[in-house]
Design a protein around this motif. Structure first.
Motif, PDB file in Angstrom:
ATOM      1  N   PHE A  15      76.357 -56.501  47.505  1.00 47.94           N
ATOM      2  CA  PHE A  15      76.256 -55.757  46.087  1.00 47.94           C
ATOM      3  C   PHE A  15      77.516 -54.871  45.832  1.00 47.94           C
ATOM      4  O   PHE A  15      78.275 -54.470  46.543  1.00 47.94           O
ATOM      5  CB  PHE A  15      74.965 -54.883  46.167  1.00 47.94           C
ATOM      6  CG  PHE A  15      74.835 -53.899  47.184  1.00 47.94           C
ATOM      7  CD1 PHE A  15      74.352 -54.134  48.343  1.00 47.94           C
ATOM      8  CD2 PHE A  15      75.402 -52.607  47.087  1.00 47.94           C
ATOM      9  CE1 PHE A  15      74.437 -53.341  49.307  1.00 47.94           C
ATOM     10  CE2 PHE A  15      75.245 -51.473  48.245  1.00 47.94           C
ATOM     11  CZ  PHE A  15      74.876 -51.947  49.247  1.00 47.94           C
ATOM     12  N   ILE A  17      79.036 -51.284  44.314  1.00 51.08           N
ATOM     13  CA  ILE A  17      78.899 -49.952  43.557  1.00 51.08           C
ATOM     14  C   ILE A  17      79.911 -49.515  42.861  1.00 51.08           C
ATOM     15  O   ILE A  17      81.267 -49.620  43.114  1.00 51.08           O
ATOM     16  CB  ILE A  17      78.720 -49.075  44.933  1.00 51.08           C
ATOM     17  CG1 ILE A  17      77.591 -49.453  45.864  1.00 51.08           C
ATOM     18  CG2 ILE A  17      78.517 -47.602  44.425  1.00 51.08           C
ATOM     19  CD1 ILE A  17      76.045 -49.025  45.329  1.00 51.08           C
ATOM     20  N   CYS A  32      71.073 -49.884  50.374  1.00 41.85           N
ATOM     21  CA  CYS A  32      71.139 -51.200  49.850  1.00 41.85           C
ATOM     22  C   CYS A  32      70.010 -51.274  48.825  1.00 41.85           C
ATOM     23  O   CYS A  32      68.832 -50.684  48.867  1.00 41.85           O
ATOM     24  CB  CYS A  32      70.779 -52.183  51.054  1.00 41.85           C
ATOM     25  SG  CYS A  32      70.177 -53.895  50.555  1.00 41.85           S
ATOM     26  N   PRO A  33      70.448 -51.859  47.558  1.00 42.26           N
ATOM     27  CA  PRO A  33      69.415 -51.952  46.413  1.00 42.26           C
ATOM     28  C   PRO A  33      68.221 -52.845  46.610  1.00 42.26           C
ATOM     29  O   PRO A  33      67.359 -52.834  45.929  1.00 42.26           O
ATOM     30  CB  PRO A  33      70.353 -52.210  45.255  1.00 42.26           C
ATOM     31  CG  PRO A  33      71.493 -52.960  45.928  1.00 42.26           C
ATOM     32  CD  PRO A  33      71.580 -52.371  47.541  1.00 42.26           C
ATOM     33  N   GLN A  34      68.516 -53.790  47.630  1.00 45.66           N
ATOM     34  CA  GLN A  34      67.520 -54.667  47.776  1.00 45.66           C
ATOM     35  C   GLN A  34      66.633 -54.323  48.895  1.00 45.66           C
ATOM     36  O   GLN A  34      65.167 -54.714  48.672  1.00 45.66           O
ATOM     37  CB  GLN A  34      68.403 -56.195  48.368  1.00 45.66           C
ATOM     38  CG  GLN A  34      67.394 -57.320  48.322  1.00 45.66           C
ATOM     39  CD  GLN A  34      68.389 -58.343  47.570  1.00 45.66           C
ATOM     40  OE1 GLN A  34      68.502 -58.453  46.457  1.00 45.66           O
ATOM     41  NE2 GLN A  34      68.945 -59.431  48.328  1.00 45.66           N
ATOM     42  N   SER A  36      66.907 -51.217  50.774  1.00 48.78           N
ATOM     43  CA  SER A  36      66.896 -49.822  50.839  1.00 48.78           C
ATOM     44  C   SER A  36      67.435 -49.563  52.157  1.00 48.78           C
ATOM     45  O   SER A  36      67.171 -48.276  52.584  1.00 48.78           O
ATOM     46  CB  SER A  36      65.247 -48.915  50.764  1.00 48.78           C
ATOM     47  OG  SER A  36      65.058 -49.323  49.407  1.00 48.78           O
TER      48      SER A  36
END
Ligand SMILES: [Zn+2]
Length: 55
Positions: A15, A17, A32-34, A36
């Motif tokens: 990802f 940022i 992590c956005p997926q 956490s």
């Protein structure tokens, strides 16, 4: 504003940022956005790979 690529070691997600350069220390890891998770690492590969893939 600059974008930084990160890779999550837990779910293998990559990802990007975006944050101001002044704010980027490189020491604080984003989550992590997926999943956490905090086991993320910054990628520098795109920095070097860009020139060869363009032409
Ligand atoms: Zn993850």
């Amino acid at each position: 504003m600059a974008s930084y690529e990160y890779h999550c070691k837990d779910c293998k997600a990559t990802f990007t940022i975006s944050e101001p350069i002044s704010k980027h220390t490189g020491r604080k890891r984003p989550k992590c956005p997926q999943c956490s998770g905090h086991r993320t690492e910054q990628l520098f590969s795109s920095f070097f790979a860009k020139t060869s893939s363009k032409t």
